[in-house]
Design a protein around this motif. Structure first.
Motif, PDB file in Angstrom:
ATOM      1  N   ALA A 178      -1.148 -14.283   3.081  1.00 49.87           N
ATOM      2  CA  ALA A 178      -2.122 -13.989   2.025  1.00 49.87           C
ATOM      3  C   ALA A 178      -3.542 -14.069   2.693  1.00 49.87           C
ATOM      4  CB  ALA A 178      -1.860 -14.773   0.960  1.00 49.87           C
ATOM      5  N   TRP A 189      -0.285  -9.894   1.071  1.00 50.74           N
ATOM      6  CA  TRP A 189      -0.864 -10.208  -0.265  1.00 50.74           C
ATOM      7  C   TRP A 189      -2.434 -10.425   0.031  1.00 50.74           C
ATOM      8  CZ3 TRP A 189       1.078 -10.487  -4.932  1.00 50.74           C
ATOM      9  CH2 TRP A 189       2.573 -10.587  -4.978  1.00 50.74           C
ATOM     10  N   THR A 196      -0.457  -5.929  -2.901  1.00 53.81           N
ATOM     11  CA  THR A 196       0.545  -6.615  -1.909  1.00 53.81           C
ATOM     12  C   THR A 196       1.651  -5.341  -1.348  1.00 53.81           C
ATOM     13  OG1 THR A 196       2.651  -8.235  -2.167  1.00 53.81           O
ATOM     14  CG2 THR A 196       2.259  -6.677  -3.965  1.00 53.81           C
TER      15      THR A 196
END
Ligand SMILES: [Mn+2]
Length: 348
Positions: free
Chosen positions: A229, A258, A275
């Motif tokens: 992420a 993400w 995402t």
């Protein structure tokens, strides 16, 4: 391609059957408009001209910051009016495209209910009061809904409008790769020969102001990795539409699944989630993230949100951003990851 029964009239036909011919129509686009809402509004204006002999105004809130979008409006000669200059009493009917009443991303005053809504986002509870509602979740762009109508009704599509619709589908679906359905590809294919490719190229390869690079530098410097992420913040913005732009850019990083990008503009925090993970819904993550604080939503892979911070001190805003970051990491199961600079400090 047609989804409506030939004998049954479509939402848009019913709307224009009920429209006072020659009347005034107001089309409301979403705030800080993107190509999808702009092209959809421009197409509805054309349809309204032919089916309703309508005199139409397209209104929007916020600013058109992104260079590509500003160029799209300029080169395609689209006429947009800031919504705070609109006298709502003047209009016989109000339509809304690519957004819905009281979703937080359009400035149609709350007591007013649009007569027609055309959108591809999940239905909002306030849309129940809308008489003519055309919401289709299985369309990658609202522009595809409008383009399909124009093809079905055999309406002429001028070069500029075709270019606008093509660019809307292209950018909204990241070149037909993100949340794309057969209908989007089909519309794209039909619009392509009608569009002005030279103008399209000028829009896509727009020059950007110097400030763009300053924001980019901030975003890169602040970007941190938490496993797969990426989270980043932009401190100051000329316009909030740089937030989704940076979010898209960050998702280009190898291995990234993400992205959360946050930035403040005027008196609100703007958020974008991106995402590649198709098992979790970015729109739902965003809704949970802003619950009780602001408004937001979106699709499987892209989402946006806004939290007003007008009455907050700078330190409170800082704490809010920190809290949002922790919540986001928890929702996507990365709460145990330790943040790492995207670009090592000594390389900055
Ligand atoms: Mn859209």
């Amino acid at each position: 391609m047609s989804r409506t029964n030939a004998h049954e009239s479509s939402v848009i036909e019913s709307f224009f059957d009920d429209f006072p011919q020659g009347g005034n129509l107001l089309i409301v686009a979403h705030n800080h408009p993107d190509p999808d809402t702009i092209a959809s509004a421009a197409a509805l204006l054309e349809i309204a001209k032919i089916l309703g002999k309508a005199k139409t105004t397209i209104a929007y809130g916020g600013v058109i910051g992104r260079a590509e979008n500003a160029n799209m409006v300029k080169y395609l000669k689209l006429r947009l009016t800031p919504i705070d200059r609109v006298d709502f009493k003047k209009y016989d009917r109000i339509a809304m495209v690519d957004t819905q009443p009281q979703t937080g991303n359009n400035d149609l005053p709350a007591p007013l209910v649009p007569d027609l809504v055309i959108d591809h986002h999940p239905k909002n509870k306030n849309s129940s009061k809308v008489k003519f509602l055309d919401i289709r979740l299985d369309y990658g762009a609202t522009a595809s809904i409008l383009a399909e109508y124009m093809f079905q009704f055999d309406l002429p599509i001028g070069k500029n409008l075709a270019t606008a619709l093509l660019y809307a589908i292209k950018s909204e679906t990241q070149d037909l790769g993100r949340e794309t359905f057969d209908v989007d590809v089909d519309c794209y294919r039909q619009l392509f020969p009608l569009a002005n490719k030279k103008l399209l190229s000028k829009i896509i390869h727009a020059q950007v102001p110097r400030s763009y690079f300053a924001r980019l530098q901030q975003a890169l410097r602040n970007a941190k990795l938490y496993g797969n992420a990426v989270i980043t913040r932009i401190k100051m913005m000329e316009a909030p539409d740089i937030v989704p732009e940076i979010a898209d850019l960050m998702l280009k990083m190898e291995g990234a699944a993400w992205v959360l990008c946050m930035g403040q503009y005027n008196e609100a925090i703007y958020l974008s989630i991106r995402t590649t993970n198709t098992r979790k819904d970015a729109g739902k993550v965003m809704k949970k993230l802003v619950r009780g604080k602001g408004k937001g939503g979106g699709h499987m892979q892209i989402a946006g949100g806004r939290i007003p911070v007008a009455d907050m001190e700078p330190w409170e805003i800082q704490e809010l951003k920190d809290a949002l970051q922790i919540k986001f990491l928890k929702y996507i199961g990365k709460e145990k990851e330790v943040g790492q600079d995207l670009i090592a400090k000594d390389a900055q």
